[in-house]
Design a protein around this motif. Structure first.
Motif, mmCIF file in Angstrom:
data_model
loop_
_atom_site.group_PDB
_atom_site.id
_atom_site.type_symbol
_atom_site.label_atom_id
_atom_site.label_comp_id
_atom_site.label_asym_id
_atom_site.label_seq_id
_atom_site.Cartn_x
_atom_site.Cartn_y
_atom_site.Cartn_z
ATOM 1 N N THR A 1 -9.319 4.960 -1.840
ATOM 2 C CA THR A 1 -8.163 4.509 -1.589
ATOM 3 C C THR A 1 -7.609 4.556 -0.077
ATOM 4 O O THR A 1 -8.081 5.088 0.785
ATOM 5 N N TYR A 2 -6.586 3.421 0.203
ATOM 6 C CA TYR A 2 -6.205 3.630 1.570
ATOM 7 C C TYR A 2 -5.061 4.862 1.926
ATOM 8 O O TYR A 2 -4.488 5.187 0.889
ATOM 9 N N TYR A 3 -4.966 4.872 2.997
ATOM 10 C CA TYR A 3 -3.950 5.984 3.224
ATOM 11 C C TYR A 3 -2.497 5.255 3.404
ATOM 12 O O TYR A 3 -2.471 4.085 3.678
ATOM 13 N N CYS A 4 -1.532 6.060 2.982
ATOM 14 C CA CYS A 4 0.033 5.609 3.131
ATOM 15 C C CYS A 4 0.895 6.792 3.912
ATOM 16 O O CYS A 4 0.594 7.761 3.565
ATOM 17 N N ALA B 1 -10.159 5.259 2.628
ATOM 18 C CA ALA B 1 -10.961 4.283 3.417
ATOM 19 C C ALA B 1 -10.148 3.900 4.735
ATOM 20 O O ALA B 1 -8.737 4.309 4.903
ATOM 21 N N ARG C 1 0.802 -1.222 0.075
ATOM 22 C CA ARG C 1 0.010 -0.062 0.061
ATOM 23 C C ARG C 1 0.729 1.165 0.006
ATOM 24 O O ARG C 1 0.403 2.128 0.685
ATOM 25 N N GLY D 1 -9.653 1.108 6.758
ATOM 26 C CA GLY D 1 -8.660 -0.148 7.108
ATOM 27 C C GLY D 1 -8.883 -0.796 8.283
ATOM 28 O O GLY D 1 -10.024 -0.542 9.073
#
Ligand code: R5P
Length: 299
Positions: A203-206, A224, A181, A226
């Motif tokens: 989308t997910y965080y990074c 999102a 990710r 997670g």
């Protein structure tokens, strides 16, 4: 008889130019009225952001923790959300149609957690989506996954159908077990989804470079949540995502698996819309701790 229409009494205000404002969401200035109106129900025009409550996990996970009884645990939270992301099965069977919160409907599915998750197909007819008055459709896209092309095809077909009915599509970057990710992957996935026509992306965080993910995606990106994190960590992640360009969040487990779901909804909203600090929002979370399960809330 209609009365005579006297031209002398009319006021055309010829000295006042008509408004020529662009639409408030990035990359969304050329959409049709119905689609823009639906997006305006999901994203608050005054902030340009949204707090979506995601409870669609059952479409491949069954009754996951926190969603065993949607009627008891989730319905009291719905008025607090800008949008509810769910399946049509839960919508019809559990959610009362008098609910005014717009619906973002899970529109892809197929494999369960027991199978290869990328093997999805479109799981709803566009006419049923219109019948259900949904504000948007959501489709999983598995960039780098085993069934990458099939999931892209699901997205493009759904976008075509959505354009016919004025229903926007949210493309979701699905991260399989093997995929990382990091910003490089998320940039790739978000950009492909936007290029192929999704009106917004989830989308997910990074931790590193999330601002490059949002900057290189020409349409709004929502984060999102997670897996469940300690509340302060989840609020910090949401805060950082918005600071780094996200147009809000679409959170599930970090809300419905919290020991204080109403407090967490209110805290996330404070971060996203009021730009409260994570610590301030944590106080909001704590101050609503007393709310019992099944307690009815107002927005
Ligand atoms: C998962 O596949 C669903 O699309 C969820 O809507 C999404 O992952 C957001 O929920 P969470 O915040 O629990 O990750």
């Amino acid at each position: 008889m209609p009365e005579a229409d006297s031209g002398d009494a009319k006021n055309f205000q010829t000295d006042v130019p008509p408004p020529a404002d662009g639409f408030f969401l990035k990359g969304s200035g050329s959409l049709d009225w119905g689609m823009s109106n639906r997006l305006s129900r999901i994203f608050r025009p005054e902030t340009g952001r949204t707090v979506m409550l995601a409870i669609d996990h059952g479409y491949f996970q069954g009754p996951t923790t926190g969603l065993e009884r949607v009627d008891i645990s989730i319905l009291p939270l719905v008025p607090l959300a800008d949008a509810l992301m769910c399946t049509r099965g839960i919508l019809r069977s559990v959610v009362p149609p008098s609910m005014r919160t717009p619906v973002v409907m899970r529109a892809s599915g197929g494999p369960s957690i027991l199978k290869e998750l990328s093997d999805e197909q479109i799981a709803i007819d566009i006419e049923d989506a219109a019948r259900l008055n949904v504000a948007a459709l959501a489709v999983q896209v598995f960039i780098g996954g085993e069934h990458e092309t099939q999931s892209i095809h699901n997205l493009t077909r759904l976008v075509d159908m959505g354009l016919r009915y004025g229903i926007p599509v949210m493309g979701v970057t699905a991260v399989g077990k093997q995929l990382t990710r990091d910003a490089k992957y998320l940039r790739l996935a978000c950009r492909i989804i936007a290029e192929l026509g999704a009106q917004f992306v989830k989308t997910y965080y990074c931790d590193e470079g999330f601002d490059t993910v949002t900057a290189s995606c020409p349409v709004p990106v929502v984060m999102a949540g997670g897996k469940k994190l300690p509340e302060l960590d989840a609020l910090t992640m949401a805060s950082r995502a918005v600071t780094e360009g996200a147009a809000g969040v679409d959170m599930g487990r970090n809300i419905f698996q919290s020991d204080n779901t109403e407090g967490m909804m209110r805290a996330v909203t404070a971060v996203v819309h009021e730009r409260k600090s994570p610590q301030e929002a944590l106080e909001i979370y704590r101050s609503h701790r007393a709310a019992p399960v099944g307690h009815s809330s107002t927005r």
